[in-house]
Design a protein around this motif. Structure first.
Motif, short mmCIF file in Angstrom:
data_model
loop_
_atom_site.label_atom_id
_atom_site.label_comp_id
_atom_site.label_asym_id
_atom_site.label_seq_id
_atom_site.Cartn_x
_atom_site.Cartn_y
_atom_site.Cartn_z
N ALA A 206 -8.86 -9.82 3.68
CA ALA A 206 -8.50 -10.14 2.30
C ALA A 206 -7.63 -9.02 1.72
CB ALA A 206 -9.75 -10.33 1.47
N THR A 207 -6.66 -9.42 0.92
CA THR A 207 -5.74 -8.47 0.30
C THR A 207 -5.92 -8.52 -1.20
OG1 THR A 207 -4.16 -8.94 2.06
CG2 THR A 207 -3.30 -7.83 0.12
N THR A 208 -5.88 -7.34 -1.83
CA THR A 208 -5.89 -7.29 -3.29
C THR A 208 -4.49 -6.93 -3.77
OG1 THR A 208 -8.21 -6.63 -3.35
CG2 THR A 208 -6.89 -6.16 -5.31
N TYR A 209 -3.92 -7.80 -4.59
CA TYR A 209 -2.56 -7.60 -5.10
C TYR A 209 -2.63 -7.15 -6.56
CZ TYR A 209 -1.00 -10.34 -1.06
OH TYR A 209 -0.75 -10.80 0.21
N THR A 210 -1.92 -6.08 -6.88
CA THR A 210 -1.79 -5.66 -8.27
C THR A 210 -0.55 -6.34 -8.85
OG1 THR A 210 -2.82 -3.54 -7.79
CG2 THR A 210 -1.51 -3.68 -9.81
N VAL A 211 -0.80 -7.20 -9.84
CA VAL A 211 0.30 -7.98 -10.40
C VAL A 211 1.35 -7.05 -11.00
CG1 VAL A 211 0.93 -9.76 -12.09
CG2 VAL A 211 -1.22 -9.95 -10.81
N GLY A 212 2.60 -7.19 -10.56
CA GLY A 212 3.69 -6.34 -11.04
C GLY A 212 3.75 -4.98 -10.36
N ASP A 213 2.87 -4.75 -9.40
CA ASP A 213 2.78 -3.46 -8.71
C ASP A 213 2.71 -2.31 -9.71
OD1 ASP A 213 2.74 -4.62 -6.12
OD2 ASP A 213 4.91 -4.91 -6.22
N SER A 214 3.63 -1.32 -9.61
CA SER A 214 3.52 -0.12 -10.46
C SER A 214 3.81 -0.41 -11.93
CB SER A 214 4.44 0.98 -9.94
OG SER A 214 5.77 0.52 -9.91
N LEU A 215 4.58 -1.46 -12.20
CA LEU A 215 4.84 -1.81 -13.61
C LEU A 215 3.56 -2.30 -14.28
CD1 LEU A 215 7.01 -2.26 -15.89
CD2 LEU A 215 7.05 -4.66 -15.14
N GLY A 216 2.73 -2.98 -13.49
CA GLY A 216 1.51 -3.56 -14.05
C GLY A 216 1.83 -4.84 -14.82
N GLY B 178 -9.41 -15.91 -0.43
CA GLY B 178 -10.13 -14.66 -0.20
C GLY B 178 -9.38 -13.45 -0.74
N ASP B 179 -8.07 -13.61 -0.96
CA ASP B 179 -7.30 -12.52 -1.61
C ASP B 179 -7.68 -12.46 -3.09
OD1 ASP B 179 -6.05 -12.09 0.79
OD2 ASP B 179 -4.15 -13.03 0.22
N SER B 180 -7.31 -11.35 -3.71
CA SER B 180 -7.56 -11.18 -5.15
C SER B 180 -6.30 -10.69 -5.83
CB SER B 180 -8.68 -10.16 -5.39
OG SER B 180 -9.88 -10.59 -4.79
N VAL B 181 -6.20 -10.97 -7.12
CA VAL B 181 -5.13 -10.38 -7.93
C VAL B 181 -5.77 -9.58 -9.05
CG1 VAL B 181 -3.29 -12.05 -7.42
CG2 VAL B 181 -4.90 -12.54 -9.26
N VAL B 182 -5.16 -8.44 -9.35
CA VAL B 182 -5.65 -7.55 -10.41
C VAL B 182 -4.56 -7.39 -11.45
CG1 VAL B 182 -6.40 -5.20 -10.96
CG2 VAL B 182 -7.20 -6.31 -8.86
N PHE B 183 -4.93 -7.55 -12.72
CA PHE B 183 -4.00 -7.33 -13.82
C PHE B 183 -4.35 -6.00 -14.47
CE2 PHE B 183 -4.26 -11.84 -13.13
CZ PHE B 183 -2.98 -12.32 -13.34
N ASN B 184 -3.40 -5.06 -14.43
CA ASN B 184 -3.60 -3.74 -15.05
C ASN B 184 -2.66 -3.59 -16.23
OD1 ASN B 184 -5.55 -2.71 -13.27
ND2 ASN B 184 -3.98 -2.08 -11.79
N TRP B 185 -3.21 -3.20 -17.37
CA TRP B 185 -2.32 -2.98 -18.52
C TRP B 185 -2.84 -1.89 -19.43
CZ3 TRP B 185 -5.28 -7.62 -18.31
CH2 TRP B 185 -6.24 -7.77 -19.32
N ASN B 186 -1.92 -1.38 -20.25
CA ASN B 186 -2.25 -0.51 -21.38
C ASN B 186 -1.87 -1.28 -22.64
OD1 ASN B 186 -2.93 1.88 -19.79
ND2 ASN B 186 -0.74 1.94 -19.30
N GLY B 187 -2.47 -0.94 -23.75
CA GLY B 187 -2.13 -1.61 -24.99
C GLY B 187 -2.82 -2.96 -25.09
N THR B 188 -2.27 -3.82 -25.94
CA THR B 188 -2.93 -5.08 -26.26
C THR B 188 -2.31 -6.24 -25.50
OG1 THR B 188 -3.33 -4.19 -28.47
CG2 THR B 188 -3.68 -6.55 -28.16
#
Ligand SMILES: [Cu+2]
Length: 164
Positions: free
Chosen positions: A27-37, A61-71
């Protein structure tokens, strides 16, 4: 007795194959937008996250992660129409960094529900497998077509009356 032993053997072979297949498809975890988030993309580019997703092969089985700052939010909407229209109601993730499991084939749609962020490009469609959901399971009890049922009933009646 021998058929019982071969069934046990078959079970072990199937298990071994299943385990090796799982190992091959880690399984792979993908960070949406990579370094941009997850944020309003540069130049309000509506296709930014689409481009990010397009060269990736998402599998069950893969996952996606949304990382952000702010609202922001990662809000899952449930049709292409809602996605295109930037519908703001759906399954809302308000905490950055939450991992979303891709547990079935089909297309998952995510938008940001804050202000006009979605219209400014905070939207992504994730195609899992071929992006097409599996067909619904067949109904448990296959029913006879009405025509053949009528034929069976009329045959019974004919038999009944011919014995009278
Ligand atoms: Cu936002």
């Amino acid at each position: 007795m021998s058929s019982r032993i071969s069934l046990v053997g078959l079970f072990f072979i199937v298990s071994a194959v299943a385990i090796s297949l799982q190992g091959a498809n880690a399984a792979t975890t993908y960070t949406v937008g990579d370094s941009l988030g997850w944020t309003i993309p540069p130049n309000n580019s509506v296709g930014y996250y689409e481009d990010w997703a397009t060269n990736k092969t998402f599998q069950i089985g893969d996952s996606v992660v949304f990382n952000w700052n702010g609202t922001h939010t990662a809000t899952e909407v449930f049709s292409e129409e809602e996605y295109e229209n930037c519908t703001k109601t759906g399954l809302v993730i308000v905490t950055s960094g939450v991992s979303v499991l891709l547990n079935a084939n089909g297309t998952r749609y995510f938008v940001c529900s804050v202000g006009t962020h979605c219209e400014q490009g905070m939207k992504v469609a994730i195609k899992v497998g071929n992006g097409i959901p599996p067909p619904p399971p067949p109904s448990a009890a296959p029913s006879l077509p009405v025509g053949s049922l009528a034929a069976v009933v009329s045959s019974i009646f004919m038999l009944f009356f011919s014995y009278m």
